[in-house]
Write a protein that holds these residues in place. Structure first.
Motif, PDB file in Angstrom:
ATOM      1  N   ILE A  10       0.796  -1.482   0.076  1.00  0.00           N
ATOM      2  CA  ILE A  10      -0.109   0.244  -0.035  1.00  0.00           C
ATOM      3  C   ILE A  10       0.882   1.234   0.043  1.00  0.00           C
ATOM      4  CG2 ILE A  10      -1.717   1.338   1.350  1.00  0.00           C
ATOM      5  CD1 ILE A  10      -2.752  -1.285   2.483  1.00  0.00           C
ATOM      6  N   VAL A  11       1.944   1.315   0.572  1.00  0.00           N
ATOM      7  CA  VAL A  11       2.763   2.428   0.812  1.00  0.00           C
ATOM      8  C   VAL A  11       3.841   2.456  -0.063  1.00  0.00           C
ATOM      9  CG1 VAL A  11       4.051   4.055   2.730  1.00  0.00           C
ATOM     10  CG2 VAL A  11       2.073   2.538   3.275  1.00  0.00           C
ATOM     11  N   TRP A  12       5.002   1.669   0.135  1.00  0.00           N
ATOM     12  CA  TRP A  12       6.229   1.600  -0.809  1.00  0.00           C
ATOM     13  C   TRP A  12       6.108   0.938  -2.060  1.00  0.00           C
ATOM     14  CZ3 TRP A  12       9.818   4.410   1.048  1.00  0.00           C
ATOM     15  CH2 TRP A  12       9.798   4.559   2.562  1.00  0.00           C
ATOM     16  N   GLY A  13       5.282   0.465  -2.432  1.00  0.00           N
ATOM     17  CA  GLY A  13       4.824  -0.198  -3.856  1.00  0.00           C
ATOM     18  C   GLY A  13       4.550   1.210  -4.597  1.00  0.00           C
ATOM     19  N   PRO A  14       3.422   1.787  -4.259  1.00  0.00           N
ATOM     20  CA  PRO A  14       2.817   2.925  -5.114  1.00  0.00           C
ATOM     21  C   PRO A  14       4.118   4.217  -5.032  1.00  0.00           C
ATOM     22  CG  PRO A  14       1.278   2.261  -3.614  1.00  0.00           C
ATOM     23  CD  PRO A  14       2.409   1.442  -3.301  1.00  0.00           C
ATOM     24  N   THR A  15       4.979   4.281  -3.861  1.00  0.00           N
ATOM     25  CA  THR A  15       6.151   5.180  -3.711  1.00  0.00           C
ATOM     26  C   THR A  15       7.048   5.033  -4.883  1.00  0.00           C
ATOM     27  OG1 THR A  15       5.467   5.543  -1.488  1.00  0.00           O
ATOM     28  CG2 THR A  15       7.576   6.338  -2.261  1.00  0.00           C
ATOM     29  N   LEU A  16       7.500   3.656  -4.839  1.00  0.00           N
ATOM     30  CA  LEU A  16       8.682   3.249  -5.851  1.00  0.00           C
ATOM     31  C   LEU A  16       8.098   3.412  -7.299  1.00  0.00           C
ATOM     32  CD1 LEU A  16      10.345   0.340  -3.818  1.00  0.00           C
ATOM     33  CD2 LEU A  16      11.222   2.831  -3.974  1.00  0.00           C
ATOM     34  N   ALA A  17       6.866   3.066  -7.289  1.00  0.00           N
ATOM     35  CA  ALA A  17       6.372   3.161  -8.650  1.00  0.00           C
ATOM     36  C   ALA A  17       6.291   4.705  -9.210  1.00  0.00           C
ATOM     37  CB  ALA A  17       4.851   2.552  -8.866  1.00  0.00           C
ATOM     38  N   SER A  18       5.927   5.365  -8.340  1.00  0.00           N
ATOM     39  CA  SER A  18       5.728   7.094  -8.607  1.00  0.00           C
ATOM     40  C   SER A  18       7.229   7.507  -9.014  1.00  0.00           C
ATOM     41  CB  SER A  18       5.347   7.663  -7.625  1.00  0.00           C
ATOM     42  OG  SER A  18       3.853   7.241  -7.215  1.00  0.00           O
ATOM     43  N   VAL A  19       8.132   7.155  -8.185  1.00  0.00           N
ATOM     44  CA  VAL A  19       9.605   7.334  -8.502  1.00  0.00           C
ATOM     45  C   VAL A  19       9.871   6.872 -10.007  1.00  0.00           C
ATOM     46  CG1 VAL A  19      12.068   7.195  -7.878  1.00  0.00           C
ATOM     47  CG2 VAL A  19      10.316   7.585  -6.207  1.00  0.00           C
ATOM     48  N   GLY A  20       9.619   5.855 -10.287  1.00  0.00           N
ATOM     49  CA  GLY A  20       9.855   5.345 -11.668  1.00  0.00           C
ATOM     50  C   GLY A  20       9.042   6.016 -12.821  1.00  0.00           C
ATOM     51  N   LEU A  21       7.821   6.145 -12.390  1.00  0.00           N
ATOM     52  CA  LEU A  21       7.252   6.655 -13.457  1.00  0.00           C
ATOM     53  C   LEU A  21       7.419   8.301 -13.664  1.00  0.00           C
ATOM     54  CD1 LEU A  21       3.645   5.395 -12.463  1.00  0.00           C
ATOM     55  CD2 LEU A  21       4.874   4.888 -14.670  1.00  0.00           C
ATOM     56  N   SER A  22       8.188   8.853 -12.645  1.00  0.00           N
ATOM     57  CA  SER A  22       8.384  10.343 -12.699  1.00  0.00           C
ATOM     58  C   SER A  22       9.578  10.409 -13.874  1.00  0.00           C
ATOM     59  CB  SER A  22       8.789  10.925 -11.451  1.00  0.00           C
ATOM     60  OG  SER A  22      10.119  10.304 -11.147  1.00  0.00           O
ATOM     61  N   PHE A  23      10.075   9.523 -14.362  1.00  0.00           N
ATOM     62  CA  PHE A  23      10.987   9.650 -15.367  1.00  0.00           C
ATOM     63  C   PHE A  23      10.579   9.216 -16.707  1.00  0.00           C
ATOM     64  CE2 PHE A  23      13.370   9.061 -11.648  1.00  0.00           C
ATOM     65  CZ  PHE A  23      14.237  10.195 -11.637  1.00  0.00           C
ATOM     66  N   ILE A  41       5.649  15.660  -9.726  1.00  0.00           N
ATOM     67  CA  ILE A  41       5.290  16.260  -8.448  1.00  0.00           C
ATOM     68  C   ILE A  41       5.349  15.648  -7.224  1.00  0.00           C
ATOM     69  CG2 ILE A  41       3.731  18.143  -7.740  1.00  0.00           C
ATOM     70  CD1 ILE A  41       3.024  18.246 -10.554  1.00  0.00           C
ATOM     71  N   ALA A  42       4.717  14.293  -7.295  1.00  0.00           N
ATOM     72  CA  ALA A  42       4.499  13.418  -6.246  1.00  0.00           C
ATOM     73  C   ALA A  42       6.100  13.410  -5.615  1.00  0.00           C
ATOM     74  CB  ALA A  42       3.862  12.241  -6.404  1.00  0.00           C
ATOM     75  N   VAL A  43       6.915  13.109  -6.315  1.00  0.00           N
ATOM     76  CA  VAL A  43       8.492  12.790  -5.993  1.00  0.00           C
ATOM     77  C   VAL A  43       8.858  13.987  -5.128  1.00  0.00           C
ATOM     78  CG1 VAL A  43      10.605  12.217  -6.397  1.00  0.00           C
ATOM     79  CG2 VAL A  43       9.016  11.151  -7.553  1.00  0.00           C
ATOM     80  N   VAL A  44       8.535  15.178  -5.680  1.00  0.00           N
ATOM     81  CA  VAL A  44       8.705  16.298  -4.946  1.00  0.00           C
ATOM     82  C   VAL A  44       8.351  16.589  -3.631  1.00  0.00           C
ATOM     83  CG1 VAL A  44       8.941  18.959  -5.175  1.00  0.00           C
ATOM     84  CG2 VAL A  44       9.510  17.636  -7.229  1.00  0.00           C
ATOM     85  N   LEU A  45       7.090  16.274  -3.658  1.00  0.00           N
ATOM     86  CA  LEU A  45       6.480  16.253  -2.289  1.00  0.00           C
ATOM     87  C   LEU A  45       6.938  15.453  -1.307  1.00  0.00           C
ATOM     88  CD1 LEU A  45       3.994  17.490  -0.757  1.00  0.00           C
ATOM     89  CD2 LEU A  45       2.518  16.025  -1.726  1.00  0.00           C
ATOM     90  N   LEU A  46       7.391  13.979  -1.759  1.00  0.00           N
ATOM     91  CA  LEU A  46       7.955  13.039  -0.978  1.00  0.00           C
ATOM     92  C   LEU A  46       9.433  13.464  -0.406  1.00  0.00           C
ATOM     93  CD1 LEU A  46       8.068  10.075   0.009  1.00  0.00           C
ATOM     94  CD2 LEU A  46       9.166   9.555  -2.075  1.00  0.00           C
TER      95      LEU A  46
END
Length: 315
Positions: free
Chosen positions: A50-63, A289-294
Motif C-alpha cells: 500500500i505504501v512503498w509499492g506505489p511510492t517506488l512506482a511513482s519514482v519510476g514513473l516520474s522519469f 510532482i509527487a516525488v518532489v512532495l515526498l
C-alpha cells in the motif's frame, strides 16, 4: 553401613522445557513461529503493497511519459525540467506548502500547547473544554472547507453578515491575497485540538516531583515549564512535529472543497491530482510532482527527527 548421600533434586530445567537457563532465550515452537510470521508479516506486506509499492512506482514513473493508456516512454529528467521551468503553478504551490508548514508549526502547535497547559492546571469544566476543543479533529478537512464556505462566503457568510457589509462584502475565499490565510486558519482550528490532546496526555505523565523540586528552587511557573517540564516531553515533541509536517504537506481536501485549489490556493497535492486524474492525464508529470512532495516530507521529518534524537542523546 555407609550410604550415599541423597542427591539433591534436579531443579535444572529439562531440555524438553525449551529453556537454556533461568534467563536463557526461549526456543520457539513451530506454532510460535507461525504466529510471529502472521503478526509481523501481514503488516509488513500491507505496508509494502500500500505504501512503498506505489511510492517506488511513482519514482519510476516520474522519469517517463505516460497517459495511463498508451505505451510508457522513457524521458529521463524532462518532467523535472518542465516542472521547474515551464509550469507556472509549481512555485506558488511550493510557497503555499512551505507557508502551511510554518503556520501550523509556529501558530497552531504553540496554541495547542498553551491550551494543554491551561487545562492541565485544573481549570473548571476542563472535561467540557477538552471535548469542545477536540471535536474538530473528528471532522475531515473537506467538511472543514465546506464550513469555511458557510462562514466566509460573500453572499450569506456569517462573517460578512456580522460585519454588515453586504453592499461591498469582503471576498475572503476569492481574494488570492486572503484565501490562503483563511484556509490555514480553518486547518489550524482542527490541528490545534489534535496537538492539545497529545500534549495533555504527555503532561499527565510528568512526575509531579519535578515541579515540586523546581518550585522549591524558586523557579517560576514559566521557568518550570520551559526548563523542567517541556524537556521531558521530547517523545511528544517528536510525534507532534512529524504529524504537523504531514498534515501541512498533505493538505488537499480543504482547498479542493473551496475552489479546487486554484486562484491562490495552489498546493502540490492539488497539482498531483490535476495532472494524474485530470482532463489531460499526465501520469509521469504528476508522479514527478509527487516525488518532489515526498522529498519535501522526508527532508522535514528526517531533519526534525535527527535534531530531536541528537538532543535526547546529549542529555
Amino acid at each position: 553401613m555407609n550410604s550415599a548421600p541423597n542427591s539433591a533434586p534436579d531443579t535444572a530445567p529439562s531440555k524438553r522445557a525449551g529453556w537454556r537457563g533461568p534467563r536463557g532465550p526461549r526456543r520457539f515452537t513451530p506454532r510460535d513461529r507461525l504466529a510471529l510470521a502472521l503478526l509481523l508479516g501481514i503488516p509488513v506486506l500491507l505496508d509494502l503493497v500500500i505504501v512503498w509499492g506505489p511510492t517506488l512506482a511513482s519514482v519510476g514513473l516520474s522519469f517517463t511519459s505516460w497517459d495511463g493508456i498508451g505505451d510508457i516512454q522513457w524521458v529521463g529528467g524532462k518532467n523535472y525540467e518542465s516542472l521547474v521551468d515551464n509550469y507556472p503553478a509549481f512555485w506558488p504551490a511550493v510557497r503555499h506548502n512551505l507557508l502551511w508548514v510554518g503556520f501550523l508549526g509556529l501558530v497552531a502547535t504553540p496554541f495547542g500547547i498553551l491550551l494543554a497547559v491551561l487545562i492541565d492546571r485544573g481549570v473548571r469544566f476542563s472535561r467540557f473544554y477538552q471535548s469542545v476543543l477536540y471535536m474538530p479533529v473528528v471532522l475531515s478537512l473537506a467538511v472543514v472547507g465546506f464550513m469555511a464556505q458557510l462562514i466566509l462566503g460573500t453572499d450569506q457568510g456569517v462573517v460578512n453578515t456580522i460585519l454588515n457589509n453586504h453592499e461591498d462584502p469582503i471576498d475572503w475565499l476569492g481574494d488570492s491575497d486572503l484565501n490562503i490565510w483563511m484556509m490555514m486558519l480553518a486547518a489550524s482550528w482542527r490541528h490545534t485540538g489534535y496537538v492539545m490532546i497529545l500534549y495533555l496526555a504527555g503532561l499527565k505523565a510528568v512526575d509531579p516531583a519535578l515541579k515540586e523540586a523546581a518550585a522549591i528552587d524558586g523557579a517560576s511557573a514559566r521557568q518550570t515549564f520551559f526548563r523542567v517540564v517541556f524537556p521531558t516531553l521530547r517523545p511528544v515533541n517528536v510525534i507532534v512535529g512529524v504529524i504537523t509536517v504531514i498534515e501541512a504537506l498533505r493538505a488537499f481536501d480543504i482547498v479542493y472543497a473551496v475552489n479546487k485549489g486554484r486562484n491562490g490556493l495552489e498546493l502540490l497535492s492539488v497539482l498531483i491530482t490535476d495532472n494524474i486524474i485530470g482532463e489531460a492525464s499526465r501520469i509521469g508529470f504528476g508522479s514527478a510532482i509527487a516525488v518532489v512532495l515526498l522529498v519535501f516530507s522526508l527532508g522535514f521529518i528526517v531533519t526534525f527527527l535527527v535534531q530531536e534524537l541528537r538532543g535526547a542523546r546529549d542529555r
